[in-house]
Design an enzyme around this catalytic site. Structure first.
Site, mmCIF file in Angstrom:
data_model
loop_
_atom_site.group_PDB
_atom_site.id
_atom_site.type_symbol
_atom_site.label_atom_id
_atom_site.label_comp_id
_atom_site.label_asym_id
_atom_site.label_seq_id
_atom_site.Cartn_x
_atom_site.Cartn_y
_atom_site.Cartn_z
ATOM 1 N N ARG A 148 0.834 -1.199 0.000
ATOM 2 C CA ARG A 148 0.000 0.000 0.000
ATOM 3 C C ARG A 148 0.869 1.249 0.000
ATOM 4 N NH1 ARG A 148 -4.052 -1.840 4.927
ATOM 5 N NH2 ARG A 148 -4.997 -3.643 3.872
ATOM 6 N N ASP A 190 0.860 5.651 0.526
ATOM 7 C CA ASP A 190 0.152 6.733 1.193
ATOM 8 C C ASP A 190 -0.357 7.765 0.191
ATOM 9 O OD1 ASP A 190 0.895 5.580 3.633
ATOM 10 O OD2 ASP A 190 2.747 6.759 3.722
ATOM 11 N N ARG A 217 9.426 7.463 4.492
ATOM 12 C CA ARG A 217 9.385 8.921 4.650
ATOM 13 C C ARG A 217 10.025 9.347 5.968
ATOM 14 N NH1 ARG A 217 3.218 10.290 3.581
ATOM 15 N NH2 ARG A 217 3.941 12.383 4.149
#
Length: 286
Positions: A63, A65, A210
């Site tokens: 997945r 973001d 991130r």
């Protein structure tokens, strides 16, 4: 007499795997959410269902973001629809918006699972390091105004390699059962105004890439020592970590499987790939 267009038999399903490229700027991430929220999965499944003439549900390798991109995202789905691989690719692309594209389709056996049989996932993070922001690259890269010392960032990155508890790099809403992951690569390379970070791991926590970049950036600016990376890692506390880097420059570029029948595309992204190809020994092959 054999029918030219046989009726589809729901008892005879096929498993189809696809590679999907998308620009995540206009979407609230991969996963289907509440009604009215635009996501990659919802948009893709709508197009797939239209071409299959039946409801299609997808499984994804990893997945992403909101705002995060992909060059080779892997999905699979089961269907009784009879379509050629060319038909799947071109048909679905014709039903998709221009910022999502199917790169290829391939039929696999039922033992393949886009998520659970993936042995490794890889991301690339692209930083545009220039004192003036680029209008043309807006949304495709993370802009960093201050000159970054890539050598210092690489020394710090090396301290994070291996199997660790990455709780300090985990978003509070992360649903992973364990914060322990094996980070196999965290390599940085400068190409003129661009800095490309390549990371490979057996799996990732929510916002992990991130947050890794968020720790390396102040080290590259000279505002934190190299040891800051170890301090954050050992704290096992997200509140001790750095600022989460923007998703603009992040790309899901590869999922690795223990099989050799799937097509293999360049990791990308396409605008940076020629620079990487010219210096291919820097990054581990993915």
């Amino acid at each position: 007499m054999t029918e030219i267009f046989p009726f589809e038999d729901p008892s005879k399903t096929k498993r189809i795997v696809m590679a999907v490229e998308y620009k995540g700027r206009n979407y609230r991430g991969w996963q289907i959410q509440r009604t009215g929220v635009s996501t990659i999965q919802a948009t893709l499944e709508k197009a797939l269902s239209k071409i299959a003439n039946q409801e299609i549900s997808t499984i994804v390798a990893g997945r992403t973001d909101a705002g995060v991109h992909a060059t080779n995202q892997i999905i699979h789905f089961d269907t009784s629809a009879q379509r050629s691989m060319y038909g799947w690719t071109m048909g679905v692309n014709g039903a998709l918006p221009n910022d999502i594209s199917i790169k290829w389709a391939h039929e696999v056996d039922e033992t393949f699972h886009a998520r659970f049989t993936a042995k490794e996932r890889a991301y690339r993070f692209v930083i545009h390091n220039n004192w003036v922001r680029s209008a043309a690259l807006e949304g495709l890269v993370t802009w960093e105004q201050y000159e970054l010392d890539v050598d210092l960032m690489q020394e710090a990155a090396n301290l994070l390699l291996g199997t660790h508890d990455f709780s300090s790099f985990r978003a509070s809403e992360c649903q992973a059962h364990s914060p322990v992951k094996t980070l196999r690569e965290l390599t940085l390379k400068r190409y003129g105004e661009f800095i490309v970070i390549q990371t490979r791991a057996d799996g990732y926590l929510h916002h992990m890439v991130r947050n890794l970049v968020g720790v390396l950036l102040p080290i590259g600016r000279g505002r934190k020592p190299i040891s800051y990376a170890t301090q954050v890692l050992e704290a096992k506390n997200r509140n001790k970590g750095g600022v989460t880097a923007k998703g603009d420059g992040l790309y899901f570029v590869r999922a690795q499987y223990e099989r050799d029948d799937l097509p293999c595309e360049k990791a990308g992204p396409v605008f940076i790939q020629p620079l990487i190809d010219s210096d291919g020994a820097v990054f581990s092959p993915i």
